[in-house]
Design an enzyme around this catalytic site. Structure first.
Site, PDB file in Angstrom:
ATOM      1  N   VAL A 251       3.539  12.385  -3.898  1.00 36.25           N
ATOM      2  CA  VAL A 251       3.034  12.052  -5.229  1.00 36.25           C
ATOM      3  C   VAL A 251       1.616  11.494  -5.217  1.00 36.25           C
ATOM      4  O   VAL A 251       1.017  11.308  -6.263  1.00 36.25           O
ATOM      5  CB  VAL A 251       3.944  11.006  -5.928  1.00 36.25           C
ATOM      6  N   GLY A 252       1.062  11.229  -4.044  1.00 34.95           N
ATOM      7  CA  GLY A 252      -0.140  10.401  -3.978  1.00 34.95           C
ATOM      8  C   GLY A 252      -1.446  11.092  -4.294  1.00 34.95           C
ATOM      9  O   GLY A 252      -2.402  10.438  -4.692  1.00 34.95           O
ATOM     10  N   GLU A 253      -1.507  12.394  -4.102  1.00 35.33           N
ATOM     11  CA  GLU A 253      -2.819  13.023  -4.175  1.00 35.33           C
ATOM     12  C   GLU A 253      -3.134  13.724  -5.488  1.00 35.33           C
ATOM     13  O   GLU A 253      -4.233  13.627  -6.000  1.00 35.33           O
ATOM     14  CB  GLU A 253      -2.979  13.992  -2.991  1.00 35.33           C
TER      15      GLU A 253
ATOM     16  N   ILE B 217       0.264   2.776   3.247  1.00 34.21           N
ATOM     17  CA  ILE B 217      -0.864   2.637   2.320  1.00 34.21           C
ATOM     18  C   ILE B 217      -0.343   2.373   0.921  1.00 34.21           C
ATOM     19  O   ILE B 217      -0.761   1.443   0.264  1.00 34.21           O
ATOM     20  CB  ILE B 217      -1.740   3.906   2.329  1.00 34.21           C
ATOM     21  N   GLY B 218       0.605   3.169   0.499  1.00 38.21           N
ATOM     22  CA  GLY B 218       1.020   3.085  -0.895  1.00 38.21           C
ATOM     23  C   GLY B 218       2.458   2.653  -1.090  1.00 38.21           C
ATOM     24  O   GLY B 218       3.053   2.953  -2.112  1.00 38.21           O
ATOM     25  N   GLY B 219       3.030   1.941  -0.109  1.00 45.68           N
ATOM     26  CA  GLY B 219       4.395   1.460  -0.296  1.00 45.68           C
ATOM     27  C   GLY B 219       5.416   2.223   0.519  1.00 45.68           C
ATOM     28  O   GLY B 219       6.603   2.212   0.193  1.00 45.68           O
TER      29      GLY B 219
ATOM     30  N   ARG C  90       2.429  13.112   2.513  1.00 43.47           N
ATOM     31  CA  ARG C  90       3.550  13.579   3.310  1.00 43.47           C
ATOM     32  C   ARG C  90       4.536  12.482   3.717  1.00 43.47           C
ATOM     33  O   ARG C  90       5.662  12.777   4.144  1.00 43.47           O
ATOM     34  CB  ARG C  90       3.021  14.239   4.598  1.00 43.47           C
TER      35      ARG C  90
END
Lengths: 747, 747
Positions: B707-709, B482-484, B524
């Protein structure tokens, strides 16, 4: 019922891909559709031999709907180097020139250019607008002709690589000459009771897979390439594309689809690099598919051959063989003359021999491996000569073979000793078979036998085994499933883990999703990928014990795994399912991996018995009864083993009686369709009886030997021997077609 | 430039999937086309609450071109049991009833039937011919209303699971009540210098992913199922399908496609089981896609909430918090009130607290996780109260937070002590930031700060690493990117193996081709799949040494691997490439596998600073400047970390200022489109500044933290604090939309 000592091995479960295939849902190359997909077609040489003076593609490019045109100039120049990609040596200059001709067209149907367009019809129209200026050259189509000094030479740079690594100094069509020898042939011939010398020829014939070659390529803007193709080995296609297109392996993803037959003919690239280049130029995914005419003209076939065999007997012993094998390589070197030479004497414990093999180029398609490559040809020669010697000795032909049979410890022509082999067991089983015990009676009827040999392959395989939380198991493998290997591998894993066959779901993954696997070929998959499966299964077993130890809070070394249960000394136990269900909290996913460069290959022997009836008026040969005896090691799935044997025999019968490429003197192929190229159908064949001799291969935990190739070796000679028995006439040229029978019998 | 001590970690290479995505070649769910494919559409309830009396599908089935119709009756009845599939507990009766309503329609848009037809248009026409007889019931749309004894009850069987595992005895909409407590709140309030008590509400808002949900299913004749879908976790979809359809896991293959955003909203099944059932009935592959209206009405959103927070200060210390959180679960239980309760006090070292959380069903769509689920809501409440207490103490709000900050060893409300965390470091970095040092001046302008916390996740990950013969490497993983994460995992492998980033090709494989991986969620993936990558990389290192030992003919224990070279004591060495090239003859394919149930999760803290300007006439709030400070552990790929922070802040701004579901009193959603549901665009936002505090997580070899949330947690409160600073009025209800600003400011 499982084989003795086994729970799954030896049973006959439903094949995992069977229902998908019969209901038409399985995905073959022709099923691929991608957004924006374009269609590619290939322009092929109408000349068997011609210099390409120029190719003008402008009119084609100008046609509305045409997206890209490529010629040989679009493939990077490859060096004239031979590289071994782990699956045999490949000369990349040759491979490149076969994919798209550069300086010369070397056979009728040689690819010279290709077009991608928004429809197949426009692509076809564009092909007609490509102006190729050819300078036609005389063609050479016969292997012995091609060897003559005055023959047209296909490549002026070619020199013979001769015995002892010497290199010739004149341009030639003889790419290489090899020799195997032992003992003192001359002395043996001098002392012989009987010497037979004969010449044989075999025709050019095709693998005849039902699914024409097809490939779709998508060259992505980031320089990666995805290819969907029908192949015996996705990793081999990846390697070839990597070399030809000069791309790193990790930029290429080859997605194997279901395969409608290969038999050795779907190992090398044909359309893949062309589709890739068209995709690169057009910016679109490009799909290409051959029609049957393309398949016949430009893929496959196996080598036609010319062979001379001289053999001697003293008493009941075969004492000497001198043979020369001249094999057609097609337009580029690479005939299977080497294996042909190495296989021919494998059934015989013989001291004195010299075998010369010649790999000769001529103006026919580049040959491809075809099921036990080279061995059916050389068996066609030697097994007939042995038949004559047996008659000379007054022995039953199987008895004569038994007297002279190789066994464990016998030396092959290479000097390497055989391991555990079932040659004698096959001969004895043939003698004991109901078929051989039944009389053969009636006019124009006869019986023939022949032996056959194939090395079988090892090579590299890798698999991943994943245990699901519900106790089912996924087996991720990378071997194209041609003859039931999904089942034969799933069965070995089920056996190893003591779980039901249905609990294991095998999948053939793509080159990005599974580690390296060499091709499905060489009769290696059930053996070598089976070894990888066993290794992975044992790793899972160890992991199951480790996890159970955590759950039971006992040391792992007090536990053992048997019958799907981890048991401890104190009566504590956990089932496979219980350990699987707990995996998330005992350390995460349970998996095993196997990766092998397989050792311990077990060779395959076969003995075939065939009864025929020859119609002297029409020349038709009817196969009355056929029994194939084979040492199959342990038959993991006996139905597939029988199927492999029956399929190989059917193909051998086709080669014996009907199959041949029919070229005119200018090198144009005249029977490039299934109407004119006669393959046997179900109507032509009796039920082929099989006798499975199971001599387990000690190099495999379940005793697996490859079984797929050797069945094609004996039929050509066995049928010729039967026809000789029926007619009193020995046919030394294939195919023994109605025309030939009528002509040679002179009725 | 790489981070200190690293070669690859900390650099900013191109993402592997980037070019494919911007050139439109990447395959999303909408790109799937299969031979014979049919199209499915869903009939949705027009009522927010209604008993389904009958469904007559005959007229639809009779329509030419219609291939299958399904209703709730076609899904096997599920037990009212909660099962943990490794990714959180799921009640399968609820999941089933949400996929296709059984007895009642529980929200506007609830799926009640579905059709497959040869075209989308015919499918649409067929939907109109399905006669559903509803008995409309009163709807309840407010969480506090839903808790009242006289409220309409959605499910008569529902009883409150209360604190201490007691169960209520009357039908209710309150699914559960949880409590966290510590110390003596009453005493602390009695001794306090200042007590603030306020009520807050947050709106229902949606994850707002750009790609609507889409799924294609092919139910095969052999009872296996293949599903192509856009999901955060193919294995989670497989597990849910396995439970709902009662199929073993190994019969289901889920092929994940590229995902156009998820943010927690693409974890649970919606269309997948319906497409599967339609495929089973029709015998065709069935493709289904939602439009945006479907997405708003029937997927996502996060919980609207009502919260009461009472907090006390003594001197500069935060001494007591008493909070009640009432979270909307939507039509079925499962709001994130638990994590909301557990996160809210994480930034504060506080002794006396009691937090009550209520999970309440009402007639809105079943909620889904949304980025740091629950934490933005509870932070919106507590961070405003803390702001008021800081002002009461006369302290800068960051100073007040520093005085009260948690650190390693501080206890969470669960009693568990924090490991190494960067809360104080973030607060200090915010104080030191250019933004915070710059003055904020001018009328109607104000500055706000807020802290945020998220646990981050561990869970299960597996990867396979394959070393190619040319020295490139394939990384087969199973985490939705999703984010790389393709890049962040490839970089960790490149670091581990000391090979260039470009040498590693990462691929997200399907559920048959890679071992188990839990969802991409909980921040995660870079952490836990990264651990699996490291484990696999180390296994490859050991294998490289073993192979080099064979090649060099020295004992393996005399060799070591560093900088891409295996070196021996005697100066002998082999490069990674040399060992890779020789693998076929040194033992076969070199591969490594990693499988983890990850431990050592490092939690994430953030401190945000925002400047706003409020237009008192229009009510518009302009974000003038925004700085997000966050402890990111080691930033593997700093650009993606910054991107994650900027994306989370953008979503938080949307929730703070504009986003809300607008229902009328009968429960009909009136703004189910991007025209009427206002998400921030690039025009609404300044460049969001990021400050990466890198406090390596000791639980990961490269120090990775999720780091995403956490970036979505502080914005709601920080903006409310800034608006309070600008206007002197405290907004306690979200969104702080122009209408609300104008109304509350009373201009």
């Amino acid at each position: 019922m499982a084989a003795a000592g086994y729970k799954v091995v030896g049973t006959r479960p439903v094949r995992p891909d069977g229902i998908e295939k019969v209901t038409g849902k399985a995905q073959y190359g022709a099923d691929i559709r991608l957004p924006g997909m374009a269609y590619g077609r290939v322009l092929r040489s109408p000349h068997a031999h011609a210099r390409i003076v120029s190719i003008d593609t402008r009119a084609a490019e100008a046609l509305p709907g045409v997206l890209a045109v490529v010629t040989g100039k679009d493939i990077p120049l490859a060096d004239d180097v031979i590289r071994n990609l782990g699956e045999g040596a490949v000369n990349f200059r040759d491979l490149r020139d076969n994919v798209l001709a550069s300086e010369k067209a070397l056979y009728d149907g040689h690819a010279v250019a290709a077009v991608a367009a928004i429809s197949q019809h426009i692509a076809g129209e564009a092909l007609e607008r490509i102006a190729v200026k050819y300078e036609p050259l005389p063609a050479v189509l016969d292997v012995r002709e091609a060897m003559r000094p005055e023959a047209p030479v296909l490549d002026d740079r070619r020199r013979t690589k001769d015995v002892g690594n010497t290199v010739g100094d004149t341009p030639t069509n003889v790419a290489s000459h090899i020799r195997f020898q032992g003992g003192d042939v001359a002395a043996a011939f001098a002392e012989a009771d009987q010497v037979i010398e004969r010449e044989f020829t075999t025709s050019t014939f095709h693998q005849g897979y039902i699914e024409p070659n097809t490939s779709t390529a998508s060259w992505n803007a980031d320089g990666t390439l995805t290819v969907w193709t029908s192949t015996q080995g996705a990793f081999g296609i990846r390697s070839q594309l990597s070399e030809l297109l000069r791309m790193p392996l990790n930029r290429i993803r080859v997605i194997p689809l279901e395969i409608g037959g290969g038999f050795g003919g779907k190992i090398n690239v044909y359309l893949e690099p062309v589709a890739a280049l068209l995709s690169k130029k057009s910016g679109r995914p490009v799909k290409m598919a051959m029609d049957r005419t393309d398949v016949f003209r430009a893929t496959g076939p196996t080598s036609g051959s010319s062979m001379r065999v001289k053999a001697a007997r003293k008493g009941n012993r075969l004492t000497a063989v001198e043979a020369s094998l001249y094999f057609e390589a097609g337009a580029f070197p690479g005939s299977p003359v080497g294996p042909g030479a190495m296989c021919m004497l494998a059934p015989y414990d013989i001291e004195n021999f010299v075998i010369d093999g010649y790999d000769v180029v001529l103006n026919k398609p580049r040959t491809s491996p075809y099921r036990a490559p080279g061995s059916p040809q050389s068996a066609f020669a030697i097994e007939q000569v042995v038949d004559e010697l047996a008659r000379g000795a007054g022995l039953d032909p199987l008895e004569f073979r038994l007297v002279n049979a190789t066994h464990e410890g016998s030396r092959q022509v290479t000097g390497v000793a055989f391991g555990s082999i079932g040659n004698e067991e096959c001969l004895r089983a043939a003698v004991a078979s109901p078929h051989y015990k039944a009389p053969i009676e009636g006019p124009n009827r006869g019986r023939g036998v022949a032996s056959g040999f194939w090395f079988n392959g090892g090579m590299q395989s890798s698999v991943i085994v994943s245990v699901n939380p519900d106790g089912t198991v996924n087996l991720t493998e990378g071997s194209t499933d041609i003859g039931g290997s999904r089942a034969s591998l799933a069965m070995q894993l089920a056996e190893c883990l003591s779980v039901p066959y249905e609990a294991v779901h095998p999948i053939v993954a793509d080159t990005d999703s599974v580690p390296h696997n060499d091709i499905t070929g060489g009769s290696r998959t059930t053996f070598a990928s089976g070894l990888a499966v066993y290794e992975a299964g044992m790793e899972v077993q160890r992991e199951l014990i480790a996890r159970a130890a955590k759950q039971l809070e006992v040391p792992a070394d007090t536990l053992s795994y048997e019958d799907g249960v981890v048991r401890g000394a104190d009566g504590k136990q956990l089932t496979f399912k219980e350990i699987a269900a707990a995996q998330a909290r005992t350390g995460g996913p349970i998996l095993g991996r196997g990766a092998v460069s397989a050792r311990g290959v077990g060779a395959a022997f076969a003995t075939h018995v065939v009864d025929v009836e020859v119609d002297p008026d029409t020349g038709k040969v009817q196969i009355l009864r056929y029994t194939a005896v084979q040492d199959v090691g342990t038959a993991i799935h006996p139905s597939y083993v029988e199927g492999q044997i029956q399929g190989g025999v059917a193909q051998g019968i086709g080669a014996a009686l009907n199959e041949e490429y029919y070229y005119d003197e200018t090198g144009h192929l005249h029977n490039a369709s299934f109407l004119d190229y006669r393959m046997p159908t179900a109507l032509d064949l009796p039920m082929i009886e099989t006798v499975l001799v199971e001599k387990p291969n000690p190099g495999h935990p379940y005793g697996v030997r490859g079984v797929g190739e050797v069945p094609i070796v004996p039929p050509l000679a066995a049928i010729a021997n039967a026809i000789a028995d029926a007619t009193g006439h020995r046919f030394t040229a294939l195919p023994i077609s109605p025309r030939r029978v009528v002509e040679e019998l002179g009725n």
